[in-house]
Scaffold this motif. Structure first.
Motif: not given
Length: 191
Positions: A56-58, A61-62
């Motif tokens: 999960p998440g953008p 940025t990962k």
């Protein structure tokens, strides 16, 4: 120190030029990481992108966090993540403050309309690179079959891509754990 500067500049460029969100940033990250700085190759980047998309998440940025950590440890990770976010934060503050006064201008509407095909083409090039990698790894027939099945599941059935990714990961883990059978039903050494 030069490595940290290069990390910051690479991901700052991605942050400032990644108009269109995370998916539009992926080709920019690929260009910086693989072609410009050579921190990893296409295969490693493809694996990283596949793994990053399951979390999960953008995505930007990962990817920045992992690549920064790989290149320069914890400080590299923080540097790359901050470099990715700072342009967005600054531009959002500036644009939201002035958007209401300039959104009616033709040049603003034209700029927004012109970005869509550019982002689409960048994603098409990246998609073709992944299809070619899949075709050379799995074979073109299996790749074509998977593309058709995935299209049907996502576009026609309406299945969420996250469910498909999680299912494919589970299948891959199950297949990997099974020992291969050689002639006569005996286990083969996988190496």
């Amino acid at each position: 120190m030069k490595t940290h500067w290069n990390l910051f500049i690479a991901f700052f460029r991605v942050g400032i030029l990644g108009y269109g969100g995370g998916p539009a940033s992926i080709p920019l990250i690929q260009k910086e990481v693989i072609e410009k700085y050579k921190w990893m190759d296409n295969e490693e980047f493809g694996d990283l992108l596949a793994l990053g998309n399951t979390l999960p998440g953008p995505i930007a940025t990962k990817l920045a966090g992992y690549i920064g950590y790989r290149v320069a440890g914890i400080w590299g990770m923080l540097n790359a993540v901050v470099a990715t976010m700072v342009p967005t934060i600054l531009l959002m503050i500036i644009l939201l403050g002035s958007l209401s006064s300039i959104k009616g201008y033709d040049w603003v509407q034209g700029m927004t309309a012109a970005v869509i095909p550019v982002v689409g083409m960048m994603l098409a090039v990246l998609s073709w690179q992944f299809i070619a990698k899949s075709g050379s790894g799995l074979g073109w027939v299996k790749t074509a079959i998977m593309i058709v099945i995935l299209f049907v599941l996502i576009q026609i059935v309406g299945l969420h891509p996250g469910i498909i990714i999680a299912s494919l990961l589970a299948i891959a883990l199950l297949i990997k754990d099974k020992p291969k059978q050689g002639a006569g039903g005996k286990e083969r050494d996988p190496s």
